[in-house]
Design a protein around this motif. Structure first.
Motif, PDB file in Angstrom:
ATOM      1  N   PHE A 154       0.835  -1.204   0.000  1.00  0.00           N
ATOM      2  CA  PHE A 154       0.000   0.000   0.000  1.00  0.00           C
ATOM      3  C   PHE A 154       0.871   1.256   0.000  1.00  0.00           C
ATOM      4  N   ARG A 155       1.948   1.241   0.791  1.00  0.00           N
ATOM      5  CA  ARG A 155       2.838   2.400   0.847  1.00  0.00           C
ATOM      6  C   ARG A 155       3.537   2.624  -0.497  1.00  0.00           C
ATOM      7  N   ARG A 156       3.910   1.528  -1.163  1.00  0.00           N
ATOM      8  CA  ARG A 156       4.531   1.658  -2.485  1.00  0.00           C
ATOM      9  C   ARG A 156       3.556   2.302  -3.470  1.00  0.00           C
ATOM     10  N   GLN A 157       2.303   1.876  -3.390  1.00  0.00           N
ATOM     11  CA  GLN A 157       1.312   2.425  -4.316  1.00  0.00           C
ATOM     12  C   GLN A 157       1.104   3.916  -4.095  1.00  0.00           C
ATOM     13  N   LEU A 158       1.082   4.316  -2.835  1.00  0.00           N
ATOM     14  CA  LEU A 158       0.963   5.743  -2.528  1.00  0.00           C
ATOM     15  C   LEU A 158       2.151   6.517  -3.090  1.00  0.00           C
ATOM     16  N   LYS A 159       3.313   5.896  -3.060  1.00  0.00           N
ATOM     17  CA  LYS A 159       4.526   6.537  -3.586  1.00  0.00           C
ATOM     18  C   LYS A 159       4.415   6.729  -5.093  1.00  0.00           C
ATOM     19  N   TYR A 160       3.966   5.680  -5.811  1.00  0.00           N
ATOM     20  CA  TYR A 160       3.793   5.792  -7.262  1.00  0.00           C
ATOM     21  C   TYR A 160       2.746   6.854  -7.605  1.00  0.00           C
ATOM     22  N   ILE A 161       1.629   6.822  -6.889  1.00  0.00           N
ATOM     23  CA  ILE A 161       0.552   7.784  -7.136  1.00  0.00           C
ATOM     24  C   ILE A 161       1.058   9.203  -6.909  1.00  0.00           C
ATOM     25  N   ALA A 162       1.795   9.403  -5.825  1.00  0.00           N
ATOM     26  CA  ALA A 162       2.305  10.743  -5.490  1.00  0.00           C
ATOM     27  C   ALA A 162       3.244  11.257  -6.576  1.00  0.00           C
ATOM     28  N   ALA A 163       4.098  10.370  -7.096  1.00  0.00           N
ATOM     29  CA  ALA A 163       5.047  10.784  -8.144  1.00  0.00           C
ATOM     30  C   ALA A 163       4.314  11.229  -9.399  1.00  0.00           C
ATOM     31  N   LEU A 164       3.315  10.461  -9.815  1.00  0.00           N
ATOM     32  CA  LEU A 164       2.563  10.798 -11.025  1.00  0.00           C
ATOM     33  C   LEU A 164       1.723  12.055 -10.823  1.00  0.00           C
ATOM     34  N   THR A 165       1.095  12.159  -9.662  1.00  0.00           N
ATOM     35  CA  THR A 165       0.244  13.315  -9.387  1.00  0.00           C
ATOM     36  C   THR A 165       1.057  14.599  -9.291  1.00  0.00           C
ATOM     37  N   GLU A 166       2.200  14.530  -8.632  1.00  0.00           N
ATOM     38  CA  GLU A 166       3.044  15.720  -8.503  1.00  0.00           C
ATOM     39  C   GLU A 166       3.507  16.234  -9.861  1.00  0.00           C
ATOM     40  N   HIS A 167       3.773  15.324 -10.782  1.00  0.00           N
ATOM     41  CA  HIS A 167       4.192  15.751 -12.116  1.00  0.00           C
ATOM     42  C   HIS A 167       3.064  16.509 -12.814  1.00  0.00           C
ATOM     43  N   ILE A 168       1.858  16.005 -12.702  1.00  0.00           N
ATOM     44  CA  ILE A 168       0.722  16.693 -13.335  1.00  0.00           C
ATOM     45  C   ILE A 168       0.476  18.041 -12.666  1.00  0.00           C
ATOM     46  N   LYS A 169       0.589  18.096 -11.337  1.00  0.00           N
ATOM     47  CA  LYS A 169       0.424  19.377 -10.629  1.00  0.00           C
ATOM     48  C   LYS A 169       1.416  20.410 -11.145  1.00  0.00           C
ATOM     49  N   LYS A 170       2.655  19.965 -11.320  1.00  0.00           N
ATOM     50  CA  LYS A 170       3.693  20.873 -11.805  1.00  0.00           C
ATOM     51  C   LYS A 170       3.355  21.389 -13.200  1.00  0.00           C
ATOM     52  N   GLU A 171       2.897  20.516 -14.070  1.00  0.00           N
ATOM     53  CA  GLU A 171       2.531  20.920 -15.425  1.00  0.00           C
ATOM     54  C   GLU A 171       1.353  21.897 -15.398  1.00  0.00           C
ATOM     55  N   MET A 172       0.369  21.640 -14.550  1.00  0.00           N
ATOM     56  CA  MET A 172      -0.804  22.523 -14.484  1.00  0.00           C
ATOM     57  C   MET A 172      -0.434  23.892 -13.925  1.00  0.00           C
ATOM     58  N   GLU A 173       0.465  23.937 -12.965  1.00  0.00           N
ATOM     59  CA  GLU A 173       0.914  25.235 -12.427  1.00  0.00           C
ATOM     60  C   GLU A 173       1.621  26.051 -13.512  1.00  0.00           C
ATOM     61  N   GLU A 174       2.443  25.395 -14.325  1.00  0.00           N
ATOM     62  CA  GLU A 174       3.117  26.090 -15.425  1.00  0.00           C
ATOM     63  C   GLU A 174       2.093  26.631 -16.428  1.00  0.00           C
ATOM     64  N   HIS A 175       1.039  25.856 -16.677  1.00  0.00           N
ATOM     65  CA  HIS A 175       0.019  26.301 -17.626  1.00  0.00           C
ATOM     66  C   HIS A 175      -0.761  27.497 -17.086  1.00  0.00           C
TER      67      HIS A 175
END
Length: 546
Positions: A281-302
């Motif tokens: 479960f902790r690994r899955q949260l880590k993967y989710i966080a990595a993918l979500t943070e990347h999208i957040k960064k892209e949306m902030e730039e936009h």
């Protein structure tokens, strides 16, 4: 001194002289605890009797209401779920399901019990629909009743409280959220952005494939093509090769996320584990966080460069739709569509789109390698429509019916999600003559629909012609072909996925010929029988057609 204290004092004194103090102290504790419990019970009963009315009429009314309430709950008619295999206590039918291919098992049960069956996944009872008439009754005729999603602890944790569209619960907020996303997709599709991104992606991936010498695994190149289309569509960016840091980081994270899902998470069934999660479960949260943070960064730039009326990509279209809705919708409702919702929607389109599209194309390329006659027909068709520069347009699709038929037949016989995504009834309803109470889990057996002998002839034969009419054009969609589902929960990305898949397959066949590598064998069966239909790894020899 209370009676309890006297008992304890006497007991301890006698125990001290008898040398059995420790053992007797434990007995004494139990006696004292029992005594105190009895006193509390007596006080409660005394309280109840004090409240009991003296009037015989009032007493009779209370007794009558209580008796009626108890009788109703004992003898009330409870909806009988559809028939199905009996199962074992606590584990239900999991023992049978885990032994072999669950899809073959579901087919056997549907043949035995009928098109509407109940299967027990542990203590969770799920109704499975396995024939097109009952599926249409549920998803189209009674679409709102079946529009719910089962809410799980892991689902909430992985989607910021089910704030995405795929897993979000049906309701006013979800409908507005879906409306904004659909509007943004339509706005994006009115421009020539998508075909331009497909053309660019095709040129990059096919050039890299042709640079390789000897047999290759085509999946990394297919993945790059699909990644670039969706990354370009969402954020107006491209990656130059399979070693690009952004590409490798996101694809590795996505691979880890998909593989880690496995058979689910214990946290959904053992609440105590939510306070001390498993390593999985902790690994899955880590993967989710990595993918979500990347999208957040892209949306902030936009947001920093966003100009209303100048849509560069889907992210801009989503921001524009959100801005337009401010004047059109209820402000109180709109305030619930937060930036988190937007990020989750971008994740639905981007990551879910990548995984399903690349695996479908992976199957398609294997079809070409295993069937040279089909590959030749596709190439003859695409040569008359697409130039060597691989510049494609959406209008090309109508002139590529055989290529589209190959794609449809691939999705029929090797659909990536043969059980779809679970539904849940939002209120008491019925399907196929069976009553289903509110909160019933429902799954659509897509593979059963796609292999139904009453709807398809020679179901195990790969035959693209079944989707064409007498003139060689695409015939009306067969009603039992349902890879994108239907109704309120129809796939949001279908509007993008179908042209994406069609034109990428056509472009690859225009640029390359593929054949299985020497010594390579493949029986076209899934890598692992189960709820995800993925091809086994294979290698091909790629030759240029320029």
């Amino acid at each position: 001194m209370t009676n309890g204290a006297v008992i304890e004092s006497t007991f301890l004194t006698n125990s001290f002289y008898s040398g059995t103090g420790y053992r007797n102290r434990r007995v004494l504790t139990n006696v004292t605890s029992s005594y105190q419990s009895q006193r509390k019970t007596a006080k409660m009963l005394e309280c109840v009797f004090n409240l009991w009315p003296e009037s015989l009429i009032t007493q009779a009314i209370i007794v009558g209401i209580t008796a009626g309430f108890i009788t109703y709950h004992i003898f009330k008619k409870r909806p009988a779920l559809p028939p199905g295999p009996r199962g074992w206590p606590f584990i239900g039918n999991l023992r049978e399901i885990q032994k072999g291919d669950p899809l073959e098992l579901f087919s056997t049960w549907i043949e035995k019990y009928g098109p509407v069956i109940t299967v027990k996944f542990g203590t969770w009872k799920v109704v499975i629909l396995g024939r097109i008439d009952v599926v249409m009754e549920a998803l189209v005729q009674k679409q709102e009743a079946f529009a719910g999603r089962p809410q799980t602890y892991s689902g909430d944790a992985f989607t910021a409280g089910s704030k995405d569209i795929v897993n979000g619960q049906y309701g006013p907020r979800w409908k507005l959220h879906r409306k904004l996303a659909s509007k943004a997709l339509r706005q994006y599709m009115t421009s020539d952005n998508l075909p331009r991104k497909i053309s660019q992606s095709l040129n990059i991936s096919t050039a890299l494939m042709l640079e390789e010498h000897g047999p290759i695994d085509p999946l990394p190149f297919i993945s790059l093509a699909v990644f670039n289309i969706l990354y370009g569509m969402c954020f107006d960016k491209l990656c130059a090769d399979t070693k690009d840091e952004t590409f490798t980081f996101l694809m590795d994270s996505l691979k880890g996320l998909v593989e880690n899902f496995g058979s689910g998470f214990l946290e959904d069934f053992i609440p105590l584990l939510r306070y001390c999660p498993t390593a999985k479960f902790r690994r899955q949260l880590k993967y989710i966080a990595a993918l979500t943070e990347h999208i957040k960064k892209e949306m902030e730039e936009h947001k920093e460069t966003f100009v209303y009326g100048q849509s560069r990509d889907f992210a801009d279209a989503m921001l524009a739709a959100q801005k337009e809705a401010i004047d059109e919708e209820d402000p109180a409702l709109l305030s619930q569509i937060t930036d988190t919702h937007v990020v989750q929607t971008m994740g639905d389109v981007f990551f879910a789109g990548i995984d399903t599209t690349r695996n479908t194309l992976h199957w398609c390329l294997l079809v070409m390698a295993l069937n040279p006659d089909i590959q030749k027909k596709v190439q003859e068709e695409v040569d008359s429509v697409i130039g060597r520069d691989l510049n494609v347009s959406l209008s090309d699709r109508s002139r590529l019916p055989y290529t589209e038929a190959v794609l449809h037949e691939t999705m029929r016989i090797r659909g990536i999600a043969p059980m779809g995504i679970p539904h849940e009834t939002l209120y008491d309803t019925s399907v196929g003559g069976y009553e289903l109470p509110k909160g019933t889990g429902v799954m659509i057996f897509h593979q059963g629909l796609h292999f139904d002998p009453d709807q398809w002839d020679n179901v195990n034969e790969f035959r693209p012609e079944r989707f064409l009419d007498a003139s060689g054009k695409m015939a009306p969609k067969p009603k039992s072909w349902l890879p994108f589902s239907a109704g309120r929960r129809v796939c949001l990305g279908e509007i993008i996925a179908r042209p994406d898949l069609h034109l990428v397959l056509a472009g690859m066949m225009r640029a390359c010929s593929v054949s299985l590598a020497p010594g390579e064998t493949n029986d076209f069966k899934p890598a692992i029988p189960g709820f995800a239909c993925l091809p086994r790894s294979y290698k091909v020899v790629v030759e240029s057609r320029s």
